[in-house]
Scaffold this motif. Structure first.
Motif: not given
Lengths: 448, 233
Positions: A1-9, A11-24, A58-64
């Protein structure tokens, strides 16, 4: 399960701007539960942002990425791992060291007194001598005859520094002591939250079990009756147990509007001392000390340049010094007077522009509740003559104008009148507390 | 049109690498190592002088950082300033929008104190120096200026050309120097407008499969101009 979140992270790191990723996203805590992923955010604002911009993804990524575990349910709340949201929201005053014996409350962790703010790093001058001496006595003998210690004075003159110095010294002498430095605003907001969450008993207990309470800027209590009531009881409890209380305020206790009389009276029980704006020499000494702490060589003529132009308060002095240091580090240049003038260009010219004789006259007239025309007049009664002399002395100190020019600006007075005024005020600042305080207040207003 | 992976429109990532420091090297260096600016620094300059870019870049460069634009905090009220105290760096953009209102200033004071207690740093941006920002609480004004007040100086033309080319390169576009200079002569000169045009050029070059040559850029600008609102005569 932790691996799922790790993978989400990832993906999100590459999809969001770095400041958005760090902030939210980075501060989210993920808790895996049976078939679900629970995300905890530090505050409702983050929750709201994620709901609007990112939760669907995030839901999409968690599902995939769910794999054989099947679809994951993702929930998002405010909170901290192990604590429900409302518990996390109440933060009680911060202990510097763990109380011996009973287990530490989960809230009493995190921050500490600023170790840089000690008596050794405090630059003493005429303006703060008494306050420093009082503070040192209190630190050596907490709960003794100077209880409470009430420090008052304008913004940025060293009250907070002295409070931290007291705390640090008490701890140095007695490492197990329970010392808390709290800003009044925090006392108020913590109390409000404790009330909302039915945790008043814990709030009271934690404040009333201290060995020293250092509470800053008590003018924030003005008009807040419930907080004053609670603080009154906290004060009494500590006082009766002979625990030390140190208070700071921007003015003399009796002059704080909206503060209950019974508090004002109590605040005067111990020692009340003023801290005033530093004289030129002290400002210079402060700059030299700060520079040496930063490992920077500051020529004294540069310190004089900065100190002469920035008279309002010590924080502003430090700010100007930081800028000179940052520029010198970046350009890898030595700090000379020319360099400092260039680095502080707009700051110095701003000061020059603001302080005109005109401005001084308006400010002085307003301060003494007289008319500018009175300052220009020939009237000699004390109510007008003294402010006029003060205005002339300020004009001499803060502008580059000559004695005759200043005389002209005051309705065509002779230059010897200005000369006399400057001397008279210089003497009175030594002998008359009232004049000294008025002059310091005006100087601060004009150069703030 | 390129597909965006998220429902937010991502601007060019604001990074130090894409920020042309010009005369502002000292403040850029300071924000790259914000521990030196602790507990607070005040960055100011007129609109489009690069404040947001700089603050976002500082946040992007530090894992424990947060970037908060005042306009987005505003609707949620002063309580939106709670819950950031564990960050090592909080960058609050356009802080002057929140000043002059006691409840916001008290909340901001709380945030400053909480960060300060933990050794964190609060960097704010504004369109004025602190003295002109209309504070209700002078104690707060003095604290926010503690780590220094830095004015962002406008970029000289050469710096603007360099900034545009740097930004183009970052998105994989080759913008020749003569073309960059042409853009500077023909278009509104503030960096925000120039970057918006760079966006349009990027899209057009992708759609047409052409590089940013002078004739192509002239064409895009000529075609783009009439779409812009025309001021009533």
């Amino acid at each position: 399960m932790a691996a799922v979140w790790h993978q989400c992270l990832n993906r999100l790191r590459s999809e969001l701007s770095p400041d958005q990723f760090n902030t939210y996203v980075a501060p989210l805590q993920a808790i895996s539960e049976e078939g679900s992923l629970r995300l905890l955010a530090p505050n409702p604002y983050v929750v709201n942002w994620l709901q609007q911009h990112c939760l669907g993804r995030i839901r999409e990524l968690a599902r995939d990425n769910g794999g054989s575990a099947g679809p994951l349910e993702v929930t998002l709340d405010v909170g901290t791992r192990g604590l429900p949201a409302e518990a996390a929201a109440v933060s009680l005053p911060v202990m510097v060291s763990a109380p011996p014996g009973p287990p530490r409350s989960e809230f009493l962790s995190g921050a500490r007194l600023n170790p840089d703010f000690t008596f050794e790093s405090f630059v003493e001058g005429k303006s703060n001598q008494l306050a420093r001496a009082g503070a040192f006595q209190v630190a050596e003998n907490p709960g003794g005859s100077y209880n409470p210690l009430f420090l008052y004075g304008g913004v940025g003159l060293g009250k907070t520094h002295l409070m931290h110095a007291i705390g640090n010294r008490i701890l140095e002498r007695k490492p197990g002591a329970r010392v808390a430095y709290v800003h009044s605003e925090r006392f108020v907001s913590d109390m409000v939250r404790a009330l909302q969450n039915n945790r008043m008993d814990e709030f009271k207990r934690s404040y009333r079990s201290l060995n020293a309470l250092l509470i800053d800027d008590i003018q924030f209590f003005a008009g807040k009756d419930r907080s004053q009531e609670e603080f009154f009881h906290t004060f009494n409890a500590l006082f009766e147990e002979r625990q030390q209380i140190v208070l700071s305020c921007d003015r003399y206790p009796k002059e704080v509007d909206g503060l209950e009389d019974r508090l004002k009276t109590r605040f005067g029980w111990g020692l009340t001392v003023a801290i005033e704006a530093p004289e030129l020499e002290t400002s210079v000494a402060i700059l030299m000390k700060k520079a040496s702490l930063e490992g920077v060589t500051l020529p004294s003529e540069v310190a004089f340049l900065i100190a002469k132009r920035i008279r309002s308060n010590v924080r502003e002095l430090e700010g100007a010094l930081r800028r000179v240091i940052a520029t010198s580090r970046f350009l890898d240049r030595e700090i000379t007077i020319e360099f400092a003038k260039k680095a502080l260009g707009d700051l110095l010219s701003l000061q020059d522009r603001l302080v005109t004789i005109d401005n001084i006259q308006k400010t002085v007239a307003q301060y003494y509740k007289i008319r500018v025309a009175d300052l220009m007049s020939k009237r000699r009664n004390r109510a007008v003559a003294r402010p006029r002399q003060i205005a002339m002395a300020l004009a001499k100190e803060l502008t580059e104008r000559s004695y005759p020019e200043i005389g002209d600006a005051f309705g065509g007075k002779d230059h010897t009148t200005v000369l006399h005024a400057c001397k008279r005020i210089r003497d009175l600042r030594e002998s008359d507390t009232r004049v000294r305080e008025d002059y310091a207040n005006l100087l601060r207003t004009l150069t703030a | 049109m390129r597909q965006l992976p998220l429902p937010v429109r991502l601007r060019d990532f604001a990074l130090f690498e894409t920020f042309e420091a010009g005369p502002n090297g000292a403040v850029v260096a300071l924000l790259a190592a914000p521990a030196q600016a602790a507990p607070a620094a005040w960055v100011w300059g007129p609109p489009a002088s690069g404040k947001s870019h700089l603050l976002q870049a500082a946040c992007a460069a530090h894992a424990g950082a947060a970037y908060l634009p005042a306009a987005e905090l505003w609707p949620g009220g002063p309580t939106t300033l709670a819950g950031w105290e564990d960050r090592s760096l909080v960058c609050l953009d356009d802080v002057d929008r929140l000043l002059g209102q006691r409840d916001w200033e008290v909340a901001l004071f709380g945030l400053f104190n909480a960060l300060w207690e933990r050794g964190g740093c609060l960097v704010v941006s504004a369109t004025t120096a602190p003295g002109a920002a209309g504070f209700v609480l002078p104690d707060l004004a003095s604290r926010l200026a503690w780590g220094g007040v830095f004015r962002l100086e406008p970029l000289a033309d050469d710096d603007r050309v360099a900034a545009l080319r740097k930004r183009a390169r970052h998105r994989g576009l080759e913008l020749p120097e003569d073309v960059a200079r042409y853009l500077l002569r023909r278009l509104p000169r503030d960096m925000r407008a120039l970057c918006d045009w760079l966006d349009r050029l990027d899209t057009a070059s992708l759609a047409a499969g052409r590089r940013l040559t002078m004739p192509f850029v002239r064409e895009v600008i000529a075609a783009g101009r009439p779409e812009r609102p025309v001021a009533p005569s």
